[in-house]
Design a protein around this motif. Structure first.
Motif, short mmCIF file in Angstrom:
data_model
loop_
_atom_site.label_atom_id
_atom_site.label_comp_id
_atom_site.label_asym_id
_atom_site.label_seq_id
_atom_site.Cartn_x
_atom_site.Cartn_y
_atom_site.Cartn_z
N LEU B 30 0.85 -1.14 0.07
CA LEU B 30 0.09 0.06 0.05
C LEU B 30 0.80 1.21 -0.03
O LEU B 30 1.71 1.28 1.05
CB LEU B 30 -0.87 -0.02 1.35
N GLY B 31 0.82 2.10 -0.91
CA GLY B 31 1.38 3.48 -0.84
C GLY B 31 0.46 4.32 -0.40
O GLY B 31 -0.47 4.12 0.31
N ARG B 32 0.83 5.61 -0.85
CA ARG B 32 -0.15 6.80 -0.26
C ARG B 32 -1.37 6.74 -1.17
O ARG B 32 -1.64 7.66 -1.86
CB ARG B 32 0.52 8.01 0.14
N GLU B 33 -1.96 5.72 -1.22
CA GLU B 33 -3.26 5.84 -1.95
C GLU B 33 -4.51 5.18 -1.30
O GLU B 33 -4.41 4.95 -0.02
CB GLU B 33 -2.80 4.75 -3.15
N ARG B 34 -5.50 5.03 -2.08
CA ARG B 34 -6.85 4.40 -1.58
C ARG B 34 -6.86 3.10 -1.93
O ARG B 34 -7.11 2.87 -3.27
CB ARG B 34 -8.24 5.38 -1.83
N LEU B 35 -6.91 1.91 -1.13
CA LEU B 35 -7.05 0.79 -1.47
C LEU B 35 -8.12 0.18 -1.14
O LEU B 35 -8.73 0.35 0.27
CB LEU B 35 -5.85 0.00 -0.96
N GLY B 36 -9.03 -0.53 -1.84
CA GLY B 36 -10.35 -1.21 -1.25
C GLY B 36 -10.15 -2.75 -1.36
O GLY B 36 -9.49 -3.34 -2.28
N ILE B 37 -10.44 -3.39 -0.22
CA ILE B 37 -10.43 -4.87 0.01
C ILE B 37 -11.89 -5.23 0.07
O ILE B 37 -12.32 -5.02 0.84
CB ILE B 37 -9.62 -5.27 1.20
N ASP B 197 -11.57 13.40 1.19
CA ASP B 197 -10.82 14.76 1.43
C ASP B 197 -9.55 14.62 2.38
O ASP B 197 -8.82 15.35 2.06
CB ASP B 197 -11.99 15.61 2.18
N LEU B 198 -9.83 13.85 3.39
CA LEU B 198 -8.63 13.65 4.20
C LEU B 198 -7.47 13.20 3.79
O LEU B 198 -6.49 13.60 3.76
CB LEU B 198 -8.98 12.96 5.59
N VAL B 199 -7.77 12.12 3.09
CA VAL B 199 -6.59 11.43 2.29
C VAL B 199 -5.89 12.36 1.41
O VAL B 199 -4.66 12.50 1.20
CB VAL B 199 -7.43 10.29 1.53
N THR B 200 -6.66 12.99 0.32
CA THR B 200 -6.36 14.17 -0.25
C THR B 200 -5.28 15.22 0.36
O THR B 200 -4.23 15.28 0.02
CB THR B 200 -7.16 14.76 -1.14
N ARG B 201 -5.99 15.74 1.64
CA ARG B 201 -5.23 16.70 1.93
C ARG B 201 -4.00 16.41 2.94
O ARG B 201 -2.90 17.05 2.96
CB ARG B 201 -6.08 17.49 3.24
N THR B 202 -4.01 15.23 3.59
CA THR B 202 -2.92 14.91 4.50
C THR B 202 -2.10 13.78 3.72
O THR B 202 -1.10 13.43 4.42
CB THR B 202 -3.50 14.43 5.67
N GLY B 203 -2.42 13.31 2.72
CA GLY B 203 -1.63 12.34 1.84
C GLY B 203 -1.52 11.03 2.90
O GLY B 203 -0.64 10.10 2.78
N MET B 204 -2.76 10.72 3.59
CA MET B 204 -2.82 9.24 4.38
C MET B 204 -2.93 8.32 3.48
O MET B 204 -3.51 8.48 2.18
CB MET B 204 -3.92 9.67 5.11
N GLY B 205 -2.58 7.11 3.79
CA GLY B 205 -2.81 5.86 3.08
C GLY B 205 -4.36 5.32 3.66
O GLY B 205 -4.49 5.23 4.78
#
Lengths: 301, 276, 240
Positions: B30-37, B197-205
């Motif tokens: 997992l990188g700094r991306e959105r992964l769906g399981i 939104d949070l993912v985009t702003r903070t670069g969270m995975g």
């Protein structure tokens, strides 16, 4: 001819109602036996049953005939538990006393549990004023200390085993009512109850065939665990002279009459004490194991 | 460098006839991306999420050749260090806020508690941070909500509060286990937008675990499909319609559509897939 | 077959269902859609006789529903509940669950009927004496459907019948429901938030918002995504 084999019992696809029921019971018994403490408890209870059943055969002496020449003898080869102040063999008295203990415990359970179960499920099912009236009644009985209430009843009705049983039963049923009501409330609004109501089931049918079976396991467990308390209450009443009357070898009464000799002839009071402790322990251990098997959520491991 | 690396993760539980493996050796990064399981019940997806946070206790057994978070070896970290990580650098949002929020604590206090575990701010600074975090999840009157108890808010707001609690320390990784299953359709979209939104702003995975294939396809960059403890499909969310594994194809085909003209829906043939 | 006229339900001061009127013809399949709090489940419960404080008229076939326990209701409609785990008694075998309604109404040949219904819902006979915890979610829901069919009601009430099921099992149960309706000429009244399910299973639908019937539409309108109301189209856009 039916084969009651292991394979038949654990078959995932039972072919008859009987097979399904037998299979379930078998699984429960096996789970129970895997718990060593529960097995110890069961052994003790079975021991109690056997001793009570075969008392006349097992007891070496008569429990009520006095022999003043053999008063207060210490435990020996002749009298394994010694003799009491009237020369009676304590072992024999304890063996016969097992019958009395068992009778008291079973009668109380048989009277108080169904009453409590009925009151609790009806209160939980109907709710509203029925619930309030029944629980008010229950609370009245619950708020009184058990032994005092039992005392009061026995004092009013007169001493004796039957009255002691009634008195103890009167103080015991409220707890089962509370448990049954709490249990009923957890699934009162479950969909399977709505479903059977929609199919035209009467209130009686719903309570007796749908709600009570679900309350049974917690009630059974509670009854088993209470048995120790019932024995002790009966012993307490006996101790106060309000339960079984002499010369009946009720364990509590034996402790009471043995008090006077406790310092020098300790066995007279202590032996019946051991008997009470061991039997109470047996019920507690078994009850615990039963609870683990019937209601896995409450596992104490 | 990838945020999370998992190699040959296995989770098993003891059963009556030997150990039962619920996760059978899966590997992914997992990188700094959105992964769906995505998976159905019994696929092992929830267990995967929990094992990353080391939330699986005895008698469950977790083994992996490699389970690394930002260079840290998760398998060998002490419990104390793991606790320090959880909430601060990796966090989990669960399905039903009814069950994950403490019913006897005020909302503001609960969120502030997280801060008191992991940071050294004083009470006034904590309160300020909590109010900021409530605003970040689009709660318009954070002062009022601060004083409320969980049962006084709706499901959607409860879930947003859960998210606020889980991101207040700005973790690098958030795992959301069925975050919207207990919510209404319209609120679902709102909650997902907030996470997005949070993912985009903070670069969270972000890892979203769900049974809802369509939702995951819409909100994630990449999708992993799990079946019976294994990963059977790994693709970009935009490529889902071109899925290659028969399970995924079967799943997609068996779902009814808004414009449904079929007389009968195709049914998954599980015997072919080797499942139950 | 199902007629609701000016149905209103209120709890104290709060009005939960506001003046709903709709009609479902015999053999038809109707869905009430809306978000939680829209009142759709409340309407279903009123028809099922579980809620009694309603005003207006509820008519099933030739019978006007009474408030309170209505014995005629039992043979007129039965319900399939949402949660397959909660709708079956945990201590009763499939056989008992299915034969009990027959016992209550003194219907003989129980064995035959139970077997027939098991076949009709696609449950193998080997499941007959199993307990609910020995069945999967899909199997439990089939038992729930079988139970509803035992008394041969012309109307079936369906409360989110597949939303608690896995996707792969959903298709099987939906197919089953469609087949049963075709074979037996049943009238379906469905409550759901899942519009694709409505598209597959129903002819008509009603859109509820906060207790009010915003629109009555055909499923063709749904398929072409052309509702008349703004709220209806809003719901469409939220459905992926």
């Amino acid at each position: 001819m039916m084969q009651l084999s292991h394979a038949w019992l654990v078959d995932e696809n039972p072919e008859t109602r009987f097979q399904a029921g037998a299979g379930q019971t078998y699984r429960m018994v096996r789970a129970l036996l895997r718990n060593p403490l529960a097995v110890v408890g069961l052994v003790i209870i079975i021991g109690l049953l056997i001793v009570a059943a075969f008392a006349p055969v097992l007891a070496p002496y008569s429990p009520i005939e006095s022999n003043l020449g053999a008063r207060l003898l210490a435990p020996s080869a002749d009298h394994w538990m010694g003799t009491d102040e009237l020369g009676r063999d304590i072992l024999s008295r304890i063996i016969h006393g097992a019958r009395i203990t068992l009778m008291i415990v079973l009668l109380v359970a048989v009277i108080s549990a169904p009453v409590g179960l009925l009151v609790g499920t009806v209160a939980g099912y109907f709710g509203g004023w029925v619930d309030r009236v029944l629980m008010g009644l229950t609370d009245v009985f619950l708020s009184m200390p058990k032994l005092i209430l039992a005392l009061a009843f026995v004092a009013a009705l007169g001493p004796g085993i039957e009255n002691a049983v009634i008195a103890i039963a009167i103080t015991t049923w409220p707890v089962y009512a509370r448990i049954a009501r709490a249990e009923t409330l957890t699934f009162r609004n479950a969909e399977f109850i709505s479903a059977i109501q929609m199919q035209g089931a009467s209130h009686t049918r719903v309570i007796l065939r749908h709600i009570m079976p679900l309350c049974l396991s917690s009630t059974i467990v509670r009854v088993t665990l209470d048995m120790a308390g019932i024995i002790l209450t009966a012993a307490g009443l006996g101790f106060l002279g309000l339960g079984a009357q002499p010369p009946l070898p009720e364990w509590g009464a034996m402790i009471s009459s043995g008090r006077a000799f406790i310092l020098d002839q300790w066995w007279v009071a202590t032996m019946p004490g051991f008997a009470i402790v061991i039997v109470s322990l047996g019920f507690c251990l078994f009850g615990d194991g039963l609870r683990d098997v019937l209601d896995p959520r409450n596992r104490t491991r | 460098m990838s945020l999370l690396t998992i190699e040959n993760l296995r989770v098993s539980f003891p059963g009556e006839q030997g150990a039962i493996e619920v996760v059978k050796g899966i590997s992914f990064e997992l990188g700094r991306e959105r992964l769906g399981i995505v998976g159905e019940s019994g696929s092992g997806k929830s267990m995967t999420g929990r094992s990353i946070l080391r939330l699986i206790e005895k008698p469950g057994k977790v083994t992996a050749d490699r389970m690394e978070f930002d260079g840290l070896d998760l398998m060998t970290l002490s419990n104390k260090r793991m606790r320090a990580l959880r909430g601060a650098r990796m966090s989990m949002v669960m399905q039903d806020p009814k069950f994950s929020l403490n019913p006897v604590m005020r909302i503001g206090d609960q969120i502030a508690e997280v801060l008191s575990f992991h940071s050294t701010l004083n009470a006034r600074e904590r309160r300020k941070r909590v109010l900021e975090s409530l605003e970040a999840v689009r709660i318009t009157d954070p002062e009022r909500v601060y004083k409320l108890y969980p049962h006084e808010v709706s499901g959607g707001m409860g879930q947003r509060i859960m998210i606020a609690m889980m991101v207040i320390l700005e973790p690098d990784l958030m795992i959301a286990d069925e975050p919207t299953s207990a919510l209404d359709v319209s609120v679902q979209a709102q909650v997902l937008d907030i996470m997005d939104d949070l993912v985009t702003r903070t670069g969270m995975g972000l890892i979203i675990i769900s049974h809802d294939l369509n939702m995951v396809a819409r909100y994630c960059d990449r999708i992993l499909v799990m079946f019976n403890g294994e990963i059977v499909e790994s693709c970009q969310a935009s490529e889902l319609a071109n899925a290659r594994h028969p399970y995924t194809q079967g799943l997609l085909a068996s779902m009814p559509t808004l414009d449904e003209h079929r007389d009968r829906l195709p049914v998954l043939d599980r015997t072919q897939l080797g499942g139950v | 077959m199902i007629d609701l006229k000016h149905l209103s339900i209120a709890y104290g001061e709060t009005s939960v269902v506001k003046d709903v009127t709709l009609h479902v013809p015999e053999g038809g399949s109707f869905a009430l859609v809306g978000e939680s709090g829209s009142g759709k489940s409340t309407i279903l419960k009123a028809i099922a006789g579980q809620i009694t404080n309603w005003t207006g008229r509820i008519r099933l076939g030739e019978h006007d529903l009474q408030h309170g326990r209505d014995p005629a209701l039992v043979r007129l409609c039965q319900m399939v509940f949402q949660d397959p785990f909660g709708s079956l008694h945990p201590r009763k075998t499939v056989d008992t669950i299915l034969s009990e309604p027959l016992s209550i109404h003194g219907i003989r040949d129980q064995n035959q009927r139970v077997l027939e219904t098991l076949d009709a819902v696609g449950l193998a006979r080997k499941f007959r004496f199993r307990l609910p915890h020995q069945l999967s979610g899909g199997q439990r829901q089939r038992v729930a459907i079988a139970r509803a069919l035992m008394l041969d009601p012309p109307v079936m009430l369906l409360d989110e019948p597949t939303s608690a099921l896995d996707v792969s099992v959903q298709a099987e149960v939906l197919n089953l429901l469609k087949t049963l309706r075709e074979e037996r000429g049943l009238t379906y009244f469905l409550v759901t938030h899942d519009l694709p399910v409505v598209s597959f299973l129903c002819d008509n639908l009603g859109i509820l918002q906060q207790g009010q019937l915003i629109e009555l539409a055909t499923v063709d309108q749904l398929k072409q995504q052309q509702f008349n109301s703004e709220y209806g189209n809003e719901l469409l856009s939220k459905s992926f």
